[in-house]
Design a protein around this motif. Structure first.
Motif, mmCIF file in Angstrom:
data_model
loop_
_atom_site.group_PDB
_atom_site.id
_atom_site.type_symbol
_atom_site.label_atom_id
_atom_site.label_comp_id
_atom_site.label_asym_id
_atom_site.label_seq_id
_atom_site.Cartn_x
_atom_site.Cartn_y
_atom_site.Cartn_z
ATOM 1 N N ARG A 36 39.332 24.878 35.411
ATOM 2 C CA ARG A 36 38.140 24.414 35.913
ATOM 3 C C ARG A 36 38.095 22.652 36.022
ATOM 4 N NH1 ARG A 36 38.063 26.597 31.623
ATOM 5 N NH2 ARG A 36 36.738 28.199 32.162
ATOM 6 N N PHE A 37 38.602 22.130 34.936
ATOM 7 C CA PHE A 37 38.810 20.755 34.876
ATOM 8 C C PHE A 37 39.767 20.197 36.093
ATOM 9 C CE2 PHE A 37 38.101 21.497 30.326
ATOM 10 C CZ PHE A 37 36.695 20.951 30.391
ATOM 11 N N LEU A 45 46.412 25.683 38.499
ATOM 12 C CA LEU A 45 45.795 26.661 39.176
ATOM 13 C C LEU A 45 46.821 27.705 39.739
ATOM 14 C CD1 LEU A 45 43.414 24.622 41.646
ATOM 15 C CD2 LEU A 45 42.735 25.599 39.473
ATOM 16 N N VAL A 46 47.892 27.299 40.250
ATOM 17 C CA VAL A 46 48.943 28.277 40.181
ATOM 18 C C VAL A 46 49.206 29.084 39.033
ATOM 19 C CG1 VAL A 46 51.367 28.704 40.351
ATOM 20 C CG2 VAL A 46 50.264 26.706 41.772
ATOM 21 N N LYS A 47 49.268 28.534 37.725
ATOM 22 C CA LYS A 47 49.361 29.287 36.536
ATOM 23 C C LYS A 47 47.837 30.329 36.380
ATOM 24 C CE LYS A 47 52.119 26.098 33.907
ATOM 25 N NZ LYS A 47 52.102 25.024 32.845
ATOM 26 N N GLU A 68 30.620 34.317 31.295
ATOM 27 C CA GLU A 68 31.088 34.108 29.813
ATOM 28 C C GLU A 68 32.521 33.605 29.722
ATOM 29 O OE1 GLU A 68 31.144 38.445 28.865
ATOM 30 O OE2 GLU A 68 28.996 38.660 29.146
ATOM 31 N N LYS A 69 33.306 33.227 30.630
ATOM 32 C CA LYS A 69 34.536 32.771 30.515
ATOM 33 C C LYS A 69 34.660 31.290 31.296
ATOM 34 C CE LYS A 69 36.470 37.156 29.945
ATOM 35 N NZ LYS A 69 37.544 38.326 30.755
ATOM 36 N N TRP A 70 34.308 31.484 32.695
ATOM 37 C CA TRP A 70 34.563 30.219 33.658
ATOM 38 C C TRP A 70 33.421 28.984 33.263
ATOM 39 C CZ3 TRP A 70 33.081 26.551 37.160
ATOM 40 C CH2 TRP A 70 33.971 26.100 38.066
ATOM 41 N N ILE A 95 31.225 14.390 30.835
ATOM 42 C CA ILE A 95 32.354 14.846 29.897
ATOM 43 C C ILE A 95 33.335 15.676 30.739
ATOM 44 C CG2 ILE A 95 31.277 16.957 29.020
ATOM 45 C CD1 ILE A 95 32.524 16.188 26.225
ATOM 46 N N VAL A 96 32.769 16.466 31.598
ATOM 47 C CA VAL A 96 33.650 17.073 32.351
ATOM 48 C C VAL A 96 34.728 16.381 33.359
ATOM 49 C CG1 VAL A 96 34.009 18.668 34.546
ATOM 50 C CG2 VAL A 96 32.134 19.211 32.706
#
Length: 732
Positions: free
Chosen positions: A106-107, A29-31, A76-78, A10-11
């Motif tokens: 991450r995607f 990634l810049v954002k 907890e986040k990534w 699914i990733v």
């Protein structure tokens, strides 16, 4: 009880759906670097050393100097896609409005390459620095069955002296071959990511290192691509960093510039500056139009639009005037082409793909095709449309991060901007005509008829000796007759066009009414035909049929009469041979026109009122000419009343008579016409409608002049008023 258990792949599936391409992945990634309060982000794309893009080769490194992540943050986040962290705390620790919200970062790394090494450093209370690292092989997500079967170990250690906070992403085994064309596209995307106005205020910088690309190996040198055409333009501040992505300061390059604000109700207040004129700021104030059924408020909108004349040396002269003369004519146009387009920005960053050459979200090119001489093309406008947050504006970004949801707020935004452009384009065209930059068109044949008499030539010939004069005068007379004949043919053709245009205004009404009457005739006549064999039958059916026969026949007769009346009302604008002028009633023509627009008036709750002083107003001329004028004026009134919040909506017809003329004033209480547009209202091609053709009033005037009458705009009236005058019919 069964539970959802996501598959490991699914990733990749989500990543491929959310991320449209490698450029979009890098922008995400810049954002993320911006959200981390980093002053800058540095991207390095390293191609294969041998130039062969096969196998697991190529590396992208993205690093920032933001606040980084701790080991707990990673857990907890990534490691939790779609976490609500950024949604709940919309501001960063340094009060930047967060750009990310959907966990796309991450995607993005999975989209760019097969392997990821993430290193993050963050200051921990009571400690100097904590460094955490993970290695992710995205191929494992293709091989494993379920997402929770994949372990990603985290290593954490104290940071050394001199190490700084931030995140470094190393993406290996790239999925895309980075060609020259693709890199140029990336540079354009990065250059347009941030508003050129807001960038200098936010002090957020983007660096792109392409020094690993070499002509002899990869077919081109990478680093010169970053500056591109901007290398030929000298800017303040000395020699820039060759890796810095510098948005071109197109905000100061314009022929015409409009800036201002739409309030939450849709009213625009701003200014227009004309660099080809006196460069003084002219105020623009456009009242709010009423929300259409398919629209919703789009909140407060700040706007800045630069408009360009593209002919001749206009662009080069503009660059030279701004001290940017180090660039040639073709390159100057290329700079504009690369930066052209109206982008939508939120918090200083562009929402892709608005502003790209391929994304004509305002449909400027479609409208330009309909009227090339009057409409601005996509390559003539650069702009910033700054919107508020999703909650305040109702403008919601799609989950794919590719544009906004096409909801009511988006439809409202489109209409507000296109209506403003229509106003600005009218001002621009007016200036260009006055300054001799464009040819003023006209369809008035009256002056042509006068010139066809060749009076000046005849007077000059009168001074010639008699033996020459007679021959020349005969030739002049022949040419004058030929010219007048051609003009008469042109007027006839013009009248045919006017008839067709006027007929086009009422086609939908004709189809609606015609179908209604025909449906009634068809239904009732079928019932009569089916029951006719049993007309004299002594039964309950026969009795019922005989009782209803008269009512059914009367209804058929009535519908046939209405249909006949409808066709009769269209007869004057059918374009058939006109014959001699006739005497007819002005009131009858007004009734006919109101009936043809009955549905439109009813749907918009527009009241119509006819005020006539004294006897029936009889005029001499052609019914088709007066109908053409009245229908075009009603059509304009219906359009503007439909966008006006005024209640009640009203069209008033006031008839007055003098010894020689009948005067018909048609008024509506919709938006008033700004004074600067008064002189252009009857010019062919002039229109303040978003998709107007600009020929309606020109046709109305020419139609009336064909009947020895005229139509004019009454600039002294309190409401929007057009006045028609025709010769009064002689008394019997």
């Amino acid at each position: 009880m069964p539970r959802l258990r996501p598959r490991a792949r699914i990733v990749r599936t989500i990543g491929d759906q959310l991320i449209s391409g490698p450029e979009a992945a890098l922008i995400e990634l810049v954002k993320n670097a911006f959200d981390a309060d980093s002053p800058s982000v540095r991207i390095t794309i390293s191609p294969p050393a041998d130039g062969i893009w096969t196998g697991d080769n190529g590396t992208i490194t993205v690093s920032d100097a933001g606040h980084g992540m701790s080991g707990n943050d990673l857990l907890e986040k990534w490691f939790e896609p779609a976490t609500s962290d950024k949604v709940e705390r919309r501001l960063s620790p340094k009060n930047r409005t967060m750009l990310g919200a959907k966990g796309v970062g991450r995607f993005a790394t999975a989209r760019l390459g097969k392997r990821l090494h993430l290193r993050t450093a963050r200051k921990i209370p009571g400690h100097r620095l904590e460094i955490s690292e993970i290695d992710v092989n995205w191929d494992r997500f293709e091989q494993a069955t379920y997402l929770d079967q994949i372990d990603i170990p985290i290593s954490t250690k104290p940071g050394g002296r001199g190490e700084a906070q931030g995140v470094r992403l190393e993406i290996h085994a790239l999925r895309d071959k980075w060609t020259k064309k693709q890199l140029e596209q990336l540079i354009r995307e990065l250059r347009r990511l941030a508003s050129p106005i807001r960038t200098r205020e936010d002090e957020f910088r983007i660096y792109l290192d392409l020094s690993g690309f070499h002509e002899e190996i990869h077919g081109f040198d990478g680093q010169p691509l970053v500056s591109g055409l901007l290398a030929g333009i000298e800017e303040e501040g000395g020699q820039p960093d060759p890796t810095e992505i510098r948005p071109f300061g197109i905000d100061r390059v314009f022929h015409y510039m409009v800036k201002g604000t739409f309030d939450s109700k849709g009213r625009f207040k701003g200014t227009l500056v004309n660099q080809r004129g006196d460069a003084k700021a002219q105020p623009i104030d456009i009242p709010a139009s009423e929300l259409q059924p398919e629209e919703a408020s789009c909140g407060k909108v700040n706007l800045r639009l630069n408009i360009y004349d593209r002919e001749g040396n206009a662009i080069v002269e503009l660059f030279e005037k701004l001290g940017l003369g180090g660039i040639g004519r073709l390159d100057a146009k290329r700079v504009l082409d690369e930066n052209i387009g109206i982008g939508i920005y939120r918090n200083g960053f562009r929402i892709r793909p608005y502003g790209d050459a391929e994304t004509d979200w305002l449909e400027l090119e479609r409208m330009r095709v309909q009227n090339p001489s009057r409409k601005l093309g996509l390559n003539q406008v650069w702009g910033l449309v700054e919107i508020q947050g999703e909650k305040e504006s109702g403008l919601v970004e799609r989950s794919s991060r590719e544009g906004l949801e096409h909801n009511g707020a988006f439809e409202r935004l489109k209409r507000l901007v296109t209506e403003l452009l229509a106003q600005v384009e009218s001002i621009r065209q007016d200036f260009r005509q006055t300054a001799g930059l464009s040819r003023k068109s006209t369809v008035d044949t009256g002056e042509m008829r006068n010139r066809a008499n060749l009076r000046a030539t005849t007077r000059a010939v009168a001074d010639l000796p008699l033996r020459y004069r007679n021959r020349i005068e005969r030739a002049i007379k022949q040419d004058s007759v030929a010219l007048k004949t051609s003009i008469a043919e042109l007027e006839t053709y013009q009248q045919v066009l006017a008839s067709r245009s006027t007929l086009g205004l009422v086609v939908s009404q004709v189809l609606h009414d015609g179908r209604r009457y025909l449906s009634d005739i068809s239904t009732r006549s079928k019932r009569l035909a089916d029951g006719a064999p049993r007309l004299e039958e002594q039964s309950a059916f026969g009795s019922h049929f005989r009782a209803s026969f008269g009512k059914e026949a009367k209804s058929v007769h009535s519908s046939a009469g209405h249909l006949s009346k409808l066709f009769k009302s269209l007869d004057p604008i059918s374009g058939k041979k006109r014959g001699r002028p006739k005497i007819f009633s002005v009131e009858e023509i007004i009734d006919r026109c109101i009936n043809l627009y009955g549905d439109a008036l009813g749907q918009l709750s527009i009241e119509s009122d006819i005020q006539s002083a004294g006897n029936t107003a009889l005029v001499t001329g052609y019914e088709s000419d007066l109908m053409a004028a009245v229908l075009n004026i009603i059509d304009n009134a219906v359009h503007w009343l439909g966008s006006s919040p005024v209640r009640p909506r009203r069209i008033r017809f006031a008839i007055s008579q003098s010894k020689q003329y009948v005067r018909l004033a048609i008024s509506n209480n919709g938006p008033v016409v700004a004074e600067r547009f008064h002189a252009n209202l009857f010019n062919p091609g002039f229109s303040l409608k978003t998709e107007g053709s600009g020929i309606g009033l020109a046709i109305a005037r020419e139609a009336m002049r064909a009947s020895k009458g005229d139509v004019a705009f009454d600039s002294e009236a309190e409401e929007t008023t057009f006045v028609i005058e025709m010769r009064r019919a002689p008394a019997k």
